[in-house]
Design a protein around this motif. Structure first.
Motif, PDB file in Angstrom:
ATOM      1  N   LEU A 136      32.646  38.080  38.794  1.00 33.19           N
ATOM      2  CA  LEU A 136      31.778  36.988  39.433  1.00 33.19           C
ATOM      3  C   LEU A 136      32.256  35.871  39.288  1.00 33.19           C
ATOM      4  O   LEU A 136      32.261  34.960  40.126  1.00 33.19           O
ATOM      5  N   ALA A 137      32.570  35.594  37.978  1.00 36.21           N
ATOM      6  CA  ALA A 137      32.830  34.228  37.430  1.00 36.21           C
ATOM      7  C   ALA A 137      34.269  33.801  38.194  1.00 36.21           C
ATOM      8  O   ALA A 137      34.516  32.680  38.720  1.00 36.21           O
ATOM      9  N   LEU A 138      35.365  34.924  38.341  1.00 35.73           N
ATOM     10  CA  LEU A 138      36.599  34.627  38.974  1.00 35.73           C
ATOM     11  C   LEU A 138      36.437  34.380  40.593  1.00 35.73           C
ATOM     12  O   LEU A 138      36.876  33.375  40.935  1.00 35.73           O
ATOM     13  N   LYS A 139      35.388  35.134  40.911  1.00 36.59           N
ATOM     14  CA  LYS A 139      35.350  34.930  42.525  1.00 36.59           C
ATOM     15  C   LYS A 139      34.645  33.419  42.833  1.00 36.59           C
ATOM     16  O   LYS A 139      35.114  32.854  43.638  1.00 36.59           O
ATOM     17  N   ARG A 140      33.877  33.078  41.833  1.00 35.78           N
ATOM     18  CA  ARG A 140      32.998  32.026  42.116  1.00 35.78           C
ATOM     19  C   ARG A 140      34.123  30.503  41.990  1.00 35.78           C
ATOM     20  O   ARG A 140      34.169  29.605  42.785  1.00 35.78           O
ATOM     21  N   ARG A 141      34.913  30.841  40.745  1.00 30.71           N
ATOM     22  CA  ARG A 141      35.941  29.711  40.749  1.00 30.71           C
ATOM     23  C   ARG A 141      36.808  29.665  41.975  1.00 30.71           C
ATOM     24  O   ARG A 141      37.149  28.412  42.242  1.00 30.71           O
ATOM     25  N   TRP A 142      37.229  30.970  42.517  1.00 28.58           N
ATOM     26  CA  TRP A 142      38.319  30.430  43.549  1.00 28.58           C
ATOM     27  C   TRP A 142      37.371  30.038  44.760  1.00 28.58           C
ATOM     28  O   TRP A 142      38.084  29.146  45.445  1.00 28.58           O
ATOM     29  N   GLN A 143      36.146  30.379  44.994  1.00 26.13           N
ATOM     30  CA  GLN A 143      35.380  29.622  45.859  1.00 26.13           C
ATOM     31  C   GLN A 143      35.094  28.255  45.961  1.00 26.13           C
ATOM     32  O   GLN A 143      35.344  27.382  46.732  1.00 26.13           O
ATOM     33  N   HIS A 144      35.124  27.823  44.467  1.00 22.03           N
ATOM     34  CA  HIS A 144      34.958  26.515  44.337  1.00 22.03           C
ATOM     35  C   HIS A 144      36.166  25.486  44.459  1.00 22.03           C
ATOM     36  O   HIS A 144      36.135  24.352  45.018  1.00 22.03           O
ATOM     37  N   LYS A 145      37.329  26.402  44.209  1.00 27.82           N
ATOM     38  CA  LYS A 145      38.581  25.719  44.846  1.00 27.82           C
ATOM     39  C   LYS A 145      39.054  25.534  46.320  1.00 27.82           C
ATOM     40  O   LYS A 145      40.283  25.219  46.449  1.00 27.82           O
ATOM     41  N   GLY A 146      38.065  26.361  46.832  1.00 30.15           N
ATOM     42  CA  GLY A 146      38.229  26.051  48.493  1.00 30.15           C
ATOM     43  C   GLY A 146      38.914  27.536  49.041  1.00 30.15           C
ATOM     44  O   GLY A 146      39.282  27.442  50.123  1.00 30.15           O
ATOM     45  N   GLY A 147      38.609  28.228  48.241  1.00 31.73           N
ATOM     46  CA  GLY A 147      39.165  29.714  48.685  1.00 31.73           C
ATOM     47  C   GLY A 147      38.420  30.156  49.919  1.00 31.73           C
ATOM     48  O   GLY A 147      37.178  29.969  50.036  1.00 31.73           O
TER      49      GLY A 147
END
Length: 455
Positions: A136-147
């Motif tokens: 979940l943390a990996l997915k949210r980090r990717w989203q925050h980076k504009g994924g």
């Protein structure tokens, strides 16, 4: 007082006297799938449940499980004292909460986090929940980076099923690298080949459950470093150290797999595996606060206290966390090193003795995780499934299974050596296997022996 005549029948509705022999008090019919209309006395209820559980396998002889099956009596006592403490009630049980935080800091130090004090982490019910949180943390980090688009995660097909569950539950594409030839886990080349702008992370396993081998974490990170230089893609790595994260720091101190590698964002382990605690505890630690997005952490006013929490469940007993801290104090670094090295020594000795029997070929020797896999060599009239079934007649639980794609043609047996599985027990296993081999060799074909009907 006159004794009752033996032929006298009990009065209707009268309860059985507690002095009656235990098994004469067992009702003729006890509902198993519905709540009984009336209860039983505690001794009788205990005995009925106890007797049925005798039909389970002996946990100490279960060589399939990675889970701890023995702890010291003092740890058992401490665990019993904490069964009633709910881990979520941090305001009511502040010392239990403090012990959890100390364990996180100890693990952060063991795994070489840049700052032990600033590395966030938590206990979980096991590595499966810990993996979910890390994903979940990996997915949210990717989203925050504009994924945008469909996120994906790259891993070998040998990952534990919890990672496929994570991908399914949280709508992430699982890019699974199949096995090929003698490569039974993820390689740097295969990992990089499947990465793109929608890759939220690569999962590297420190100790495959299929054969006990480590995946090359440092080499995977180096390949991703080179990928970033070429393409600009900055893809983090999560290390699934369910077993190996509590083996490598003690037995392989020179191996670089942890937070010494800048690309490693998070690590999980099972406290109830080589953390040496009974089932019910896992751990996940992030490199630093930046690796765990703050918007995933809840600040909950719960039962009178303000509590930061990042977990998939609330209520669970504090006993496993307390006994994890007990083990850390009781054993220390040197104690864990001696326990884990002893397990490895037993595994490598046992694998060598099995190889000397003749009809078996080792895939691994137990030189990384104290776990090894072996198969039936050559043209034998028996299969690994026959061997597994034959050993079960002697009380040994040794799993037999086929490997996943693209090596479904390969069927193996796997033995897990845990704390409490001594060299004496290993020698007893080899002796039983020797006694069974003539019957196995006397089969006309695989599956033909009288004890192989359940294979």
């Amino acid at each position: 007082m006159a004794l009752a005549h033996p032929s006298r029948q009990p009065e209707p509705g009268r309860a059985e006297l507690s002095i009656n022999p235990l098994y004469t008090r067992v009702p003729m019919h006890i509902p198993k799938n519905e709540l009984p209309a009336r209860g039983l006395d505690p001794d009788l209820a205990y005995q009925l449940v106890h007797d049925e559980l005798m039909l389970d396998g002996n946990a100490r002889l279960n060589l399939a499980t990675f889970v701890t099956t023995w702890m010291e009596p003092t740890a058992d006592k401490l665990m019993a004292e904490c069964f009633d403490k709910n881990m979520i009630d941090k305001d009511e049980y502040p010392r239990t909460a403090e012990l959890e935080a100390r364990c996180v800091r100890m693990l952060a130090g063991l795994w070489n986090a840049p700052s032990v004090a600033e590395a966030p982490g938590c206990s979980t019910t096991g590595s499966s929940e810990a993996c979910m949180l890390a994903g979940l943390a990996l997915k949210r980090r990717w989203q925050h980076k504009g994924g945008t688009g469909k996120p994906n995660m790259v891993m070998g097909i040998n990952v534990q099923i919890c990672w496929e569950k994570f991908a399914n539950y949280w709508d992430v594409e699982a890019r699974l690298v199949p096995m090929e030839g003698d490569r039974f886990h993820l390689s740097p080349e295969e990992a990089v080949a499947l990465c793109d702008e929608n890759t939220i992370g690569v999962v590297a396993i420190l100790g495959s459950t299929f054969d006990g081998s480590y995946e090359p974490v440092e080499q995977i990170c180096a390949a991703l470093d080179e990928l970033q230089q070429r393409t600009g893609l900055d893809i983090p790595v999560h290390v699934d150290g369910a077993s190996g994260a509590m083996i490598a720091p003690f037995c392989d101190p020179g191996l670089r797999w942890d937070f010494r590698l800048a690309r490693v964002a998070s690590i999980n382990t099972s406290g109830h595996k080589y953390g040496l605690v009974y089932p019910g505890v896992g751990w996940v630690v992030w490199r630093d606060a930046a690796a765990l997005p703050e918007d995933l952490v809840f600040r909950v006013n719960y039962l009178g206290g303000d509590m930061p929490t990042f977990a998939l469940n609330f209520s669970r007993p504090g006993s496993q966390v307390v006994t994890q801290y007990y083990n850390f104090l009781r054993l220390g670094f040197d104690g864990y090193r001696r326990v884990q090295q002893s397990c490895r020594d037993v595994a490598t000795t046992l694998s060598g003795q099995i190889a000397e029997l003749g009809p078996f070929q080792l895939l691994t020797k137990g030189a990384q995780l104290p776990v090894f896999a072996f198969t039936v060599a050559g043209d034998q009239p028996f299969s690994v499934f026959d061997v597994s079934t034959a050993l079960r007649t002697q009380g040994w639980l040794v799993p037999a299974y086929t490997f996943p794609a693209n090596r479904t043609d390969l069927a193996v047996l796997r033995i897990v050596v845990r704390n409490g599985f001594s060299l004496d027990l290993a020698e007893a296993l080899v002796a039983d296997l020797k006694r069974l081999l003539p019957t196995l060799r006397g089969q006309q074909r695989p599956g033909a022996a009288s004890f192989a009907h359940g294979a």
